[in-house]
Design a protein around this motif. Structure first.
Motif, PDB file in Angstrom:
ATOM      1  N   LEU A 233      -1.619   6.056   1.829  1.00 57.86           N
ATOM      2  CA  LEU A 233      -0.267   6.408   1.396  1.00 57.86           C
ATOM      3  C   LEU A 233       0.450   5.185   0.827  1.00 57.86           C
ATOM      4  O   LEU A 233       1.189   5.289  -0.160  1.00 57.86           O
ATOM      5  N   TRP A 234       0.208   4.034   1.411  1.00 54.98           N
ATOM      6  CA  TRP A 234       0.816   2.792   0.917  1.00 54.98           C
ATOM      7  C   TRP A 234       0.300   2.433  -0.469  1.00 54.98           C
ATOM      8  O   TRP A 234       1.073   2.042  -1.352  1.00 54.98           O
ATOM      9  N   LEU A 235      -1.004   2.594  -0.699  1.00 56.41           N
ATOM     10  CA  LEU A 235      -1.561   2.351  -2.030  1.00 56.41           C
ATOM     11  C   LEU A 235      -0.949   3.308  -3.048  1.00 56.41           C
ATOM     12  O   LEU A 235      -0.643   2.916  -4.185  1.00 56.41           O
ATOM     13  N   TRP A 236      -0.757   4.545  -2.651  1.00 55.81           N
ATOM     14  CA  TRP A 236      -0.110   5.549  -3.495  1.00 55.81           C
ATOM     15  C   TRP A 236       1.308   5.099  -3.843  1.00 55.81           C
ATOM     16  O   TRP A 236       1.718   5.132  -5.008  1.00 55.81           O
ATOM     17  N   PHE A 237       2.032   4.652  -2.839  1.00 53.09           N
ATOM     18  CA  PHE A 237       3.403   4.169  -3.039  1.00 53.09           C
ATOM     19  C   PHE A 237       3.434   2.979  -3.983  1.00 53.09           C
ATOM     20  O   PHE A 237       4.253   2.918  -4.913  1.00 53.09           O
ATOM     21  N   ARG A 238       2.520   2.043  -3.781  1.00 54.85           N
ATOM     22  CA  ARG A 238       2.475   0.855  -4.644  1.00 54.85           C
ATOM     23  C   ARG A 238       2.213   1.251  -6.096  1.00 54.85           C
ATOM     24  O   ARG A 238       2.887   0.774  -7.020  1.00 54.85           O
ATOM     25  N   ALA A 239       1.231   2.093  -6.300  1.00 55.25           N
ATOM     26  CA  ALA A 239       0.868   2.501  -7.658  1.00 55.25           C
ATOM     27  C   ALA A 239       1.978   3.310  -8.309  1.00 55.25           C
ATOM     28  O   ALA A 239       2.237   3.177  -9.509  1.00 55.25           O
ATOM     29  N   ASP A 240       2.679   4.128  -7.515  1.00 51.68           N
ATOM     30  CA  ASP A 240       3.697   5.015  -8.059  1.00 51.68           C
ATOM     31  C   ASP A 240       5.009   4.286  -8.368  1.00 51.68           C
ATOM     32  O   ASP A 240       5.846   4.800  -9.100  1.00 51.68           O
ATOM     33  N   THR A 241       5.167   3.094  -7.799  1.00 52.10           N
ATOM     34  CA  THR A 241       6.396   2.326  -8.043  1.00 52.10           C
ATOM     35  C   THR A 241       6.103   1.092  -8.898  1.00 52.10           C
ATOM     36  O   THR A 241       6.821   0.087  -8.827  1.00 52.10           O
ATOM     37  N   ASP A 242       5.038   1.190  -9.683  1.00 50.65           N
ATOM     38  CA  ASP A 242       4.676   0.144 -10.641  1.00 50.65           C
ATOM     39  C   ASP A 242       4.425  -1.209  -9.970  1.00 50.65           C
ATOM     40  O   ASP A 242       4.741  -2.266 -10.523  1.00 50.65           O
ATOM     41  N   ARG A 243       3.850  -1.164  -8.775  1.00 50.78           N
ATOM     42  CA  ARG A 243       3.443  -2.401  -8.097  1.00 50.78           C
ATOM     43  C   ARG A 243       1.951  -2.319  -7.779  1.00 50.78           C
ATOM     44  O   ARG A 243       1.509  -2.652  -6.696  1.00 50.78           O
ATOM     45  N   GLU A 244       1.214  -1.839  -8.782  1.00 49.91           N
ATOM     46  CA  GLU A 244      -0.210  -1.598  -8.555  1.00 49.91           C
ATOM     47  C   GLU A 244      -1.055  -2.871  -8.527  1.00 49.91           C
ATOM     48  O   GLU A 244      -2.222  -2.840  -8.170  1.00 49.91           O
ATOM     49  N   THR A 245      -0.468  -4.010  -8.907  1.00 47.64           N
ATOM     50  CA  THR A 245      -1.190  -5.280  -8.847  1.00 47.64           C
ATOM     51  C   THR A 245      -0.911  -5.955  -7.505  1.00 47.64           C
ATOM     52  O   THR A 245       0.240  -6.199  -7.144  1.00 47.64           O
ATOM     53  N   LEU A 246      -1.979  -6.222  -6.771  1.00 46.98           N
ATOM     54  CA  LEU A 246      -1.859  -6.820  -5.447  1.00 46.98           C
ATOM     55  C   LEU A 246      -2.466  -8.208  -5.430  1.00 46.98           C
ATOM     56  O   LEU A 246      -3.610  -8.407  -5.880  1.00 46.98           O
ATOM     57  N   LYS A 247      -1.723  -9.173  -4.907  1.00 47.20           N
ATOM     58  CA  LYS A 247      -2.253 -10.526  -4.715  1.00 47.20           C
ATOM     59  C   LYS A 247      -3.009 -10.544  -3.396  1.00 47.20           C
ATOM     60  O   LYS A 247      -2.468 -10.166  -2.356  1.00 47.20           O
ATOM     61  N   LEU A 248      -4.248 -10.971  -3.426  1.00 46.62           N
ATOM     62  CA  LEU A 248      -5.096 -10.946  -2.243  1.00 46.62           C
ATOM     63  C   LEU A 248      -5.198 -12.327  -1.610  1.00 46.62           C
ATOM     64  O   LEU A 248      -4.842 -13.328  -2.213  1.00 46.62           O
ATOM     65  N   SER A 249      -5.687 -12.368  -0.391  1.00 45.10           N
ATOM     66  CA  SER A 249      -5.675 -13.615   0.372  1.00 45.10           C
ATOM     67  C   SER A 249      -6.615 -14.681  -0.175  1.00 45.10           C
ATOM     68  O   SER A 249      -6.503 -15.850   0.189  1.00 45.10           O
ATOM     69  N   ASP A 250      -7.544 -14.283  -1.056  1.00 45.66           N
ATOM     70  CA  ASP A 250      -8.446 -15.274  -1.653  1.00 45.66           C
ATOM     71  C   ASP A 250      -7.920 -15.752  -3.005  1.00 45.66           C
ATOM     72  O   ASP A 250      -8.663 -16.361  -3.784  1.00 45.66           O
ATOM     73  N   ASP A 251      -6.636 -15.464  -3.283  1.00 43.17           N
ATOM     74  CA  ASP A 251      -5.949 -15.871  -4.518  1.00 43.17           C
ATOM     75  C   ASP A 251      -6.399 -15.099  -5.751  1.00 43.17           C
ATOM     76  O   ASP A 251      -6.067 -15.480  -6.873  1.00 43.17           O
ATOM     77  N   THR A 252      -7.159 -14.036  -5.556  1.00 40.77           N
ATOM     78  CA  THR A 252      -7.469 -13.149  -6.680  1.00 40.77           C
ATOM     79  C   THR A 252      -6.438 -12.028  -6.702  1.00 40.77           C
ATOM     80  O   THR A 252      -5.648 -11.862  -5.772  1.00 40.77           O
ATOM     81  N   GLU A 253      -6.461 -11.251  -7.776  1.00 35.80           N
ATOM     82  CA  GLU A 253      -5.579 -10.099  -7.891  1.00 35.80           C
ATOM     83  C   GLU A 253      -6.410  -8.835  -8.109  1.00 35.80           C
ATOM     84  O   GLU A 253      -7.479  -8.880  -8.714  1.00 35.80           O
ATOM     85  N   ALA A 254      -5.908  -7.741  -7.596  1.00 34.47           N
ATOM     86  CA  ALA A 254      -6.567  -6.455  -7.789  1.00 34.47           C
ATOM     87  C   ALA A 254      -5.546  -5.457  -8.312  1.00 34.47           C
ATOM     88  O   ALA A 254      -4.411  -5.399  -7.834  1.00 34.47           O
TER      89      ALA A 254
END
Length: 393
Positions: A233-254
């Motif tokens: 549900l959180w991934l859905w929320f992120r994608a639906d509010t135009d925050r689909e890019t996530l900074k990950l702990s290894d300094d990459t982005e998804a």
């Protein structure tokens, strides 16, 4: 070999005990000693299990080049079940009963003749079955990754899990534990000293007054597997509010997108479940209404882009199992190099999935979660307003 060609489906398990220094003839010999049709393990229900080498359902030729790929041991669990055809059993019974009662003055068979006909029909069918003509065989692929010391079981169903556990222990002397979303959450929380917060976590109130406090599909009170449902549900929320890019702990982005399929279910077990199939299922009004009525996602189609590679698969909430994983072309011309590269791709998908879940758990177990939760509540409330303009009057 589905793990190394086509789409991939699996659920992960963590092995206990020490990992071998390397895979070699030792493991292949153990597999061969417990191969299907050779030294079979027969359960109380008459179902036989054994290992195959993976090329096809009758393949028991274990080889270094075929079964050891990039520090992964590849093989299959074969399940043999005798299924006597009921229609043929009824036919034999009818024929035998007719012969036994042919001379009855009443023209009707007696109880004794019915019993004899049943016994003779079954004996006849069991005699025919001795050559294996009625055996149904099924093979489920397995990968043992030495680097992670995990088992990837080629299904998202737990139906055959007990058979795998018993045969694996008898073969290698090792056991393993399921890696559900709750257990992975605990493991990840340890990295950030947040285990207490995960241990104390209760289902979030996404729709006040509607979201249940318990999930019918989670029977163990100590389980935190509902975090997998909240993750989707959180991934859905992120994608639906135009925050689909996530900074990950290894300094990459998804970059994450939910696509193709979405399965939702009522945690109370009252209004059933629904599966929505669409290019953008989370954009459809019925998907949002389902969550507003208290339903939670149990599986969702995911598209992830990380390190310029795109992966598509269905993610199962409670187990974080992966179904129908589509991997990009490896770009390798040599056949062996293709297999090695594909093994790395599978590891990369698992790493990406874990990093995404880690980002969620780190937030979920922090004081910032309440702020995020309020934003999600507002998001769902606003969507409800959009779909019900009369409420705005």
């Amino acid at each position: 070999m589905g793990f190394f060609s086509g789409r991939v489906t699996f659920t992960r398990f963590k092995l206990t005990g020490k990992a071998p220094q390397l895979f070699d003839e030792t493991q292949l010999e153990l597999l061969a000693n417990n191969a299907a049709g050779r030294q079979r393990l027969v359960s109380a229900d008459g179902i036989e299990t054994g290992w195959t080498a993976g090329a096809h359902i009758l393949d028991t030729n274990f080889e270094l080049a075929k079964n050891i790929i990039n520090d992964m041991l590849f093989f299959s669990l074969r399940i043999d079940q005798q299924k006597l055809p009921s229609d043929l059993l009824r036919a034999y019974y009818s024929v035998d009963l007719q012969a036994l009662s042919a001379n009855n003055p009443s023209g009707k068979p007696s109880a004794r003749q019915k019993r004899e006909a049943r016994e003779s029909a079954r004996e006849r069918l069991e005699h025919e079955a001795k050559d294996g003509r009625f055996i149904r065989r099924k093979a489920i692929e397995i990968v043992w990754d030495r680097k992670s010391h995990e088992i990837y079981f080629g299904t998202t169903s737990v139906t055959q899990l007990d058979r795998l556990i018993v045969l694996f222990r008898n073969t290698f002397g090792l056991t393993f534990d399921s890696l559900t979303s709750g257990k992975i959450a605990f493991n990840l929380a340890e990295l950030h000293q947040q285990t207490r917060n995960v241990d104390d976590a209760a289902p979030s109130n996404f729709v006040p007054g509607t979201t249940p406090k318990e999930y019918a599909w989670i029977l163990d009170e100590s389980s935190r597997d509902f975090l997998g449902n909240e993750f989707l549900l959180w991934l859905w929320f992120r994608a639906d509010t135009d925050r689909e890019t996530l900074k990950l702990s290894d300094d990459t982005e998804a970059v994450i997108m939910l696509a193709r399929t979405l399965t939702l279910e009522c945690p109370r077990g009252q209004t059933g479940h629904e599966t929505i199939t669409s290019e953008g299922p989370t954009k459809l009004p019925e998907a949002r209404r389902a969550v507003q009525s208290g339903k939670m996602p149990r599986a969702a189609g995911i598209t992830i882009v990380r390190r310029e590679e795109q992966y598509e698969y269905k993610l199962i909430a409670e187990t974080l199992g992966i179904s129908g994983l589509k991997l990009p072309n490896t770009g390798e011309d040599d056949e062996r190099a293709q297999l090695d590269a594909r093994a790395d791709q599978i590891r990369s998908v698992i790493e990406t999935n874990d990093l995404l879940f880690e980002a969620f758990i780190k937030l979920r177990a922090s004081s910032d979660w309440q702020k995020e939760l309020r934003a999600m509540q507002k998001w769902l409330h606003l969507e409800a307003k959009k779909e019900n303009p009369a409420d705005q009057e």
